[in-house]
Design a protein around this motif. Structure first.
Motif, PDB file in Angstrom:
ATOM      1  N   GLU A  53     -14.093  -7.333  11.244  1.00  0.00           N
ATOM      2  CA  GLU A  53     -12.507  -6.755  11.298  1.00  0.00           C
ATOM      3  C   GLU A  53     -11.914  -7.187   9.841  1.00  0.00           C
ATOM      4  OE1 GLU A  53     -10.257  -8.456  14.625  1.00  0.00           O
ATOM      5  OE2 GLU A  53     -11.384  -7.271  16.021  1.00  0.00           O
ATOM      6  N   THR A  54     -12.030  -8.396   9.309  1.00  0.00           N
ATOM      7  CA  THR A  54     -11.637  -8.590   8.082  1.00  0.00           C
ATOM      8  C   THR A  54     -12.458  -7.955   6.976  1.00  0.00           C
ATOM      9  OG1 THR A  54     -10.930 -10.976   8.892  1.00  0.00           O
ATOM     10  CG2 THR A  54     -11.170 -10.486   6.575  1.00  0.00           C
ATOM     11  N   PHE A  55     -13.583  -7.699   7.194  1.00  0.00           N
ATOM     12  CA  PHE A  55     -14.581  -6.973   6.255  1.00  0.00           C
ATOM     13  C   PHE A  55     -13.999  -5.652   5.943  1.00  0.00           C
ATOM     14  CE2 PHE A  55     -17.517 -10.690   6.208  1.00  0.00           C
ATOM     15  CZ  PHE A  55     -18.217 -10.569   4.999  1.00  0.00           C
ATOM     16  N   LEU A  56     -13.664  -5.002   6.818  1.00  0.00           N
ATOM     17  CA  LEU A  56     -13.386  -3.547   6.982  1.00  0.00           C
ATOM     18  C   LEU A  56     -12.219  -3.602   6.504  1.00  0.00           C
ATOM     19  CD1 LEU A  56     -14.723  -2.649  10.513  1.00  0.00           C
ATOM     20  CD2 LEU A  56     -15.811  -2.107   8.444  1.00  0.00           C
ATOM     21  N   MET A  57     -11.362  -4.555   6.230  1.00  0.00           N
ATOM     22  CA  MET A  57      -9.871  -4.210   5.706  1.00  0.00           C
ATOM     23  C   MET A  57     -10.041  -3.809   4.123  1.00  0.00           C
ATOM     24  SD  MET A  57      -7.665  -7.116   7.324  1.00  0.00           S
ATOM     25  CE  MET A  57      -6.044  -6.748   6.768  1.00  0.00           C
ATOM     26  N   ASP A  88     -14.679  -1.249   0.500  1.00  0.00           N
ATOM     27  CA  ASP A  88     -16.211  -1.148   0.743  1.00  0.00           C
ATOM     28  C   ASP A  88     -16.570  -2.276   1.745  1.00  0.00           C
ATOM     29  OD1 ASP A  88     -15.275  -3.554  -0.808  1.00  0.00           O
ATOM     30  OD2 ASP A  88     -17.115  -3.288  -2.182  1.00  0.00           O
ATOM     31  N   GLY A  89     -15.740  -2.390   2.475  1.00  0.00           N
ATOM     32  CA  GLY A  89     -15.990  -3.624   3.580  1.00  0.00           C
ATOM     33  C   GLY A  89     -17.195  -3.256   4.523  1.00  0.00           C
ATOM     34  N   HIS A  90     -17.233  -1.887   4.935  1.00  0.00           N
ATOM     35  CA  HIS A  90     -18.619  -1.770   5.632  1.00  0.00           C
ATOM     36  C   HIS A  90     -19.913  -2.056   5.303  1.00  0.00           C
ATOM     37  CE1 HIS A  90     -20.772   0.268   8.836  1.00  0.00           C
ATOM     38  NE2 HIS A  90     -21.155   1.091   7.775  1.00  0.00           N
ATOM     39  N   ILE A  91     -19.765  -1.583   3.659  1.00  0.00           N
ATOM     40  CA  ILE A  91     -21.093  -1.999   3.155  1.00  0.00           C
ATOM     41  C   ILE A  91     -21.530  -3.472   3.017  1.00  0.00           C
ATOM     42  CG2 ILE A  91     -22.233  -1.744   0.890  1.00  0.00           C
ATOM     43  CD1 ILE A  91     -20.796   0.781   0.505  1.00  0.00           C
ATOM     44  N   ASN A 109      13.724  -6.373  -2.167  1.00  0.00           N
ATOM     45  CA  ASN A 109      13.001  -5.389  -1.310  1.00  0.00           C
ATOM     46  C   ASN A 109      12.425  -4.044  -2.149  1.00  0.00           C
ATOM     47  OD1 ASN A 109      12.255  -3.577   0.675  1.00  0.00           O
ATOM     48  ND2 ASN A 109      14.137  -3.268   1.377  1.00  0.00           N
ATOM     49  N   SER A 110      11.056  -3.806  -2.079  1.00  0.00           N
ATOM     50  CA  SER A 110      10.447  -2.803  -2.905  1.00  0.00           C
ATOM     51  C   SER A 110      10.370  -1.691  -1.919  1.00  0.00           C
ATOM     52  CB  SER A 110       9.071  -3.333  -3.237  1.00  0.00           C
ATOM     53  OG  SER A 110       8.291  -3.471  -2.220  1.00  0.00           O
ATOM     54  N   GLY A 111      10.461  -1.744  -0.644  1.00  0.00           N
ATOM     55  CA  GLY A 111      10.364  -0.583   0.304  1.00  0.00           C
ATOM     56  C   GLY A 111       8.861  -0.090   0.629  1.00  0.00           C
ATOM     57  N   LYS A 112       8.018  -0.815  -0.085  1.00  0.00           N
ATOM     58  CA  LYS A 112       6.666  -0.288   0.122  1.00  0.00           C
ATOM     59  C   LYS A 112       5.824  -1.385   0.660  1.00  0.00           C
ATOM     60  CE  LYS A 112       6.663   3.161  -3.594  1.00  0.00           C
ATOM     61  NZ  LYS A 112       6.016   3.501  -4.713  1.00  0.00           N
ATOM     62  N   LEU A 113       4.599  -1.083   1.297  1.00  0.00           N
ATOM     63  CA  LEU A 113       3.483  -2.184   1.710  1.00  0.00           C
ATOM     64  C   LEU A 113       2.653  -2.569   0.677  1.00  0.00           C
ATOM     65  CD1 LEU A 113       2.386  -0.546   5.304  1.00  0.00           C
ATOM     66  CD2 LEU A 113       3.953  -2.701   4.851  1.00  0.00           C
ATOM     67  N   MET A 114       2.323  -3.632   0.603  1.00  0.00           N
ATOM     68  CA  MET A 114       1.575  -4.175  -0.477  1.00  0.00           C
ATOM     69  C   MET A 114       0.085  -3.752  -0.419  1.00  0.00           C
ATOM     70  SD  MET A 114       3.058  -8.019  -1.181  1.00  0.00           S
ATOM     71  CE  MET A 114       2.022  -8.304  -2.516  1.00  0.00           C
ATOM     72  N   SER A 115      -0.756  -3.324  -1.227  1.00  0.00           N
ATOM     73  CA  SER A 115      -1.973  -2.999  -1.308  1.00  0.00           C
ATOM     74  C   SER A 115      -2.985  -4.134  -1.381  1.00  0.00           C
ATOM     75  CB  SER A 115      -2.247  -2.131  -2.717  1.00  0.00           C
ATOM     76  OG  SER A 115      -3.485  -1.672  -2.727  1.00  0.00           O
ATOM     77  N   LEU A 116      -4.156  -3.828  -0.256  1.00  0.00           N
ATOM     78  CA  LEU A 116      -5.083  -4.898  -0.376  1.00  0.00           C
ATOM     79  C   LEU A 116      -5.998  -4.858  -1.412  1.00  0.00           C
ATOM     80  CD1 LEU A 116      -5.820  -4.330   3.390  1.00  0.00           C
ATOM     81  CD2 LEU A 116      -4.884  -6.302   2.194  1.00  0.00           C
TER      82      LEU A 116
END
Length: 793
Positions: free
Chosen positions: A755-759, A762-765, A704-711
């Motif tokens: 929705e997936t792109f925006l995760m 630069d997803g909006h672009i 358990n690292s206690g942090k959320l994983m970065s995308l």
């Protein structure tokens, strides 16, 4: 008008008398007082009907026909291709050549012979083969038996029962005399026949099932007289050409004089039926003819069963039974049997039940000899040709065109069942019957029925079961297992379950025995999922009253079986093997290693996912994770398989790895990216991985690292890029062949893609560029692109 009348009459006969035209017209043309002019008229009419194309054939078969049978047949098998077609009128046409002017025939019927019952006229004997009288001075009548019996039927039909009775007695005496001569002839040549190891049937047509029903005619004539059903008419037969209506005087030699001391007409009728039923004869061609053989035999036996047995009849039964066993090719129960002769199962069952209370040994000899069915033997047997049960196959390797074969096999099964029931409690006889069943019955379904029958009989009473009969039942069940192991049988699963039940009743040693030799009886799947599972169930332990030591021995045999099956068929047996070996650490580890060894090439992702879920359920998450990663390597989900049944397994595997920690998740994501191309599945996995911290629900909190994983970092960055790429590829694939009715559905799909792109940072672009590219590439789809602009700009 004559032609019209003839046609109408023919149609009437065809519809109303098609089943018994032969006997009907034989009676007509054999009328003792039919004048030659009348016979010529009938002959012309019969020939006219016989030439009509739709005239029914005698045996109902448009295949091979019998030769002219008005006269006795030569020995051997005539050329089938040379047989002429025979219609229902052929015998009547042939009978038009018959007459009643033979001097001996007139004397047989009228008994106008000599002056003493036991004297005869030597000059009337024409050699031993055609003797007109037997040694007692009683008249004989040598004529083709069906034809002679047709004369008897004609006499009865035209009102001459006494004359018919006298002729019938002469025919029966001739048959009995021929029996003795045949037996003597066989005894002189028995060694030669056995040495050759082959035989031929002496009657290409049988008397039972014959179109003229000769045995039925003799039987009814004698039986009706014995019961007093027939009264002599006032008329008597006068061959001078007239019929006198005056009261006939008592003949010099009444019919009763031609019976042995103490013999009755009923006894003579029974003996005649036994002679006919025991005759070895060839099974005829055609469905109708074969069904008629079975039907006539059953009808004759039904009449015999109405006769109450007494000491005199039992004596006749014994006499005929002994003859049938010793009569060689003349008997259907002889040592050498022609391959396609009519089986004796139904007749032997009647003999067996009749003789059993009086002579059990003879009854079993008859029944065991009758169990044979050589037509199903593929090759001629080799070995000791002098053995009583030896069977000869004249035409090996040819499956018969026996339309009634299923009925015949059922009758064979009934005979065997009757013997098993009667032999209960007699170990020696049960063993003999068992050997006969295993040797002669070729249908696994019928052997299974016999096994079930034996089991029911053995366990019928409330007291202790008959262990000897139970063992017979088990042996039959084992034979069924061996017979159906490599063949398809829709009752196979039922058979396996039943065998385990039977073995349980026999005892723990029987269960252990079938597990030791499972590979000769069961498939690996059956052995693990049915046999071993049932053996290790609490129900079986309670039923057998096993102590701890016996339980462990039986469980050890079951585990050994399970591991052997898992090695032989890991795809279908691994899970069962793991389940059966749970309580033994070494066996469980061995089963798990078998799964790992087979996972690379020998197992599908479905099987591996199932075992992986089992491992998680048993509290082995790391082993479950290992198997899940192996399953991923076999999986391939294309872009349009968003309802694939493996999706839930993929989501479960990702959730398992996520729960175990970052390292496990990082290891499984590349496998997911490689195996899954479906955008909606990838986006679902991505969202689930971003909701919680890896290892939060793991059993081992050290991860358990206690942090959320970065995308923006591995491994989720790789999953995000794969998901965006899957949406792009899926979009282009869907636009290739899209119809207007799917436009709204496509717009919703793009909404999920956004929705997936925006995760991504630069997803909006990226999404804007993606939409612009779509507008440019698919500008020809104006209505669709207009909807895209309205929703996404």
């Amino acid at each position: 008008s004559c032609l019209i009348l003839s046609s109408v009459l023919f149609l009437f006969i065809f519809h109303c008398f098609s089943l018994f035209s032969c006997t009907l017209w034989m009676c007509i043309v054999l009328n003792p007082h039919c004048k030659s002019e009348q016979k010529c008229v009938w002959l012309r009419q019969l020939r006219r009907w016989n030439s009509i194309d739709v005239c029914p054939w005698e045996d109902g078969n448009h295949g091979n026909e019998l030769p002219n049978l008005t006269h006795a047949l030569p020995h051997g098998n005539p050329d089938l291709s040379s047989r002429p077609h025979r219609t229902v009128f052929t015998r009547a046409i042939e009978a038009c050549d018959l007459h009643w002017q033979d001097t001996h025939l007139q004397r047989v019927i009228t008994h106008d012979l000599c002056t003493h019952t036991h004297t005869h006229c030597p000059h009337d004997n024409h050699g031993s083969g055609g003797a007109l009288f037997d040694a007692r001075g009683w008249p004989l009548w040598h004529e083709h038996v069906p034809t002679a019996c047709a004369r008897v039927d004609a006499l009865r039909s035209h009102g001459y029962p006494r004359e018919a009775l006298r002729l019938a007695i002469a025919i029966v005496n001739t048959l009995k005399r021929q029996q003795q001569k045949q037996l003597q002839l066989l005894r002189n040549h028995k060694k030669e026949l056995l040495h050759k190891g082959m035989t031929s049937v002496t009657n290409m047509e049988g008397w039972v099932g014959h179109p003229l029903d000769p045995i039925g005619t003799l039987f009814s004539t004698l039986l009706d007289t014995g019961r007093g059903d027939e009264e002599g008419g006032n008329a008597f037969l006068d061959f001078s050409g007239s019929v006198s209506s005056a009261k006939r005087l008592e003949p010099l030699f009444p019919a009763q004089h031609f019976l042995d001391d103490g013999q009755s007409f009923v006894a003579l009728a029974v003996e005649t039926a036994l002679i006919g039923l025991g005759q070895q004869r060839v099974m005829p061609d055609g469905l109708y003819a074969q069904e008629k053989v079975c039907r006539n035999e059953e009808q004759l036996l039904a009449k015999l069963q109405e006769v109450e047995l007494n000491d005199a009849l039992v004596k006749i039964f014994r006499k005929q039974a002994v003859f049938l066993l010793e009569a060689g090719p003349y008997s259907g129960l002889g040592e050498l049997l022609y391959r396609e002769s009519v089986p004796m199962h139904t007749f032997a069952k009647y003999l067996f039940t009749s003789l059993l209370p009086h002579d059990a040994e003879l009854a079993y000899k008859i029944a065991l000899r009758a169990m044979r069915l050589p037509v199903l033997e593929t090759t001629a047997p080799s070995g000791d040709l002098s053995r009583p049960h030896h069977i000869v196959s004249m035409v090996p390797n040819r499956y018969p065109r026996w339309f009634t074969l299923s009925h015949i096999e059922s009758q064979q099964c009934e005979l065997a069942s009757t013997m098993l029931t009667a032999a209960k409690g007699d170990g020696r006889k049960l063993e003999t019957v068992l050997e006969s069943i295993q040797k002669n019955i070729h249908s696994s379904s019928h052997i299974f029925k016999l096994a079930q029958d034996a089991f029911k009989i053995a366990t019928l009473m409330d007291s202790l079961p008959d262990l000897t009969l139970l063992k017979v039942s088990l042996e039959l069940g084992l034979q069924v297992m061996r017979m159906t192991l490599s063949t398809l049988n829709w009752r196979r699963r039922e058979m396996v379950r039943w065998l385990v039940t039977c073995a349980t009743e026999v005892g723990v040693y029987a269960l252990d025995s079938i597990m030791q030799s499972w590979f000769t009886l069961f498939t690996p799947t059956e052995a693990t999922s049915i046999v071993a599972t049932t053996v290790m169930s609490n129900t079986t332990i309670v039923r057998l009253h096993l102590d701890c030591h016996q339980q462990e021995n039986l469980a050890s045999s079951a585990r050994t079986l399970a591991l052997q099956c898992a090695m032989k068929d890991p795809q279908n047996c691994s899970l069962s093997a793991l389940t059966l070996c749970e309580k033994d650490h070494i066996a469980f580890e061995t089963a798990y290693q078998i799964v790992l060894d087979a996972a690379v090439t020998g197992m599908s992702y479905t099987q591996l996912f199932t075992i992986a879920r089992y491992m998680e359920h048993r509290g082995y998450p790391m082993r479950a994770y290992k198997l899940a990663t192996l399953a991923m390597a076999h999986l391939n989900l294309s872009y349009n398989q968003d309802t694939h049944p493996a999706i839930n397994d993929v989501l479960w595997a990702c959730a398992l790895s996520h729960s175990l920690g970052k390292n496990e998740l990082a290891a499984v994501i590349p496998l997911v990216v490689k195996s899954v191309k479906c955008a909606t599945v990838l986006s679902d996995i991505l969202r689930r991985c971003t909701l919680t911290t890896p290892g939060m629900v793991a059993l081992h909190s050290r991860r358990n690292s206690g942090k959320l994983m970065s995308l923006d970092k591995a491994p989720l960055r790789q999953l995000l890029d794969a998901t965006i790429g899957a949406y792009i590829n899926t979009t282009h694939s869907r636009l290739t062949h899209i119809s207007p009715r799917h436009y709204s559905e496509f717009i919703e799909f793009l909404s999920k893609a956004r929705e997936t792109f925006l995760m991504a940072q630069d997803g909006h672009i990226q999404f804007t560029q993606f939409i612009d590219n779509l507008k440019q590439i698919y500008k020809g789809k104006k209505k669709l692109m207009m909807l895209v602009r309205e929703r996404f700009g």
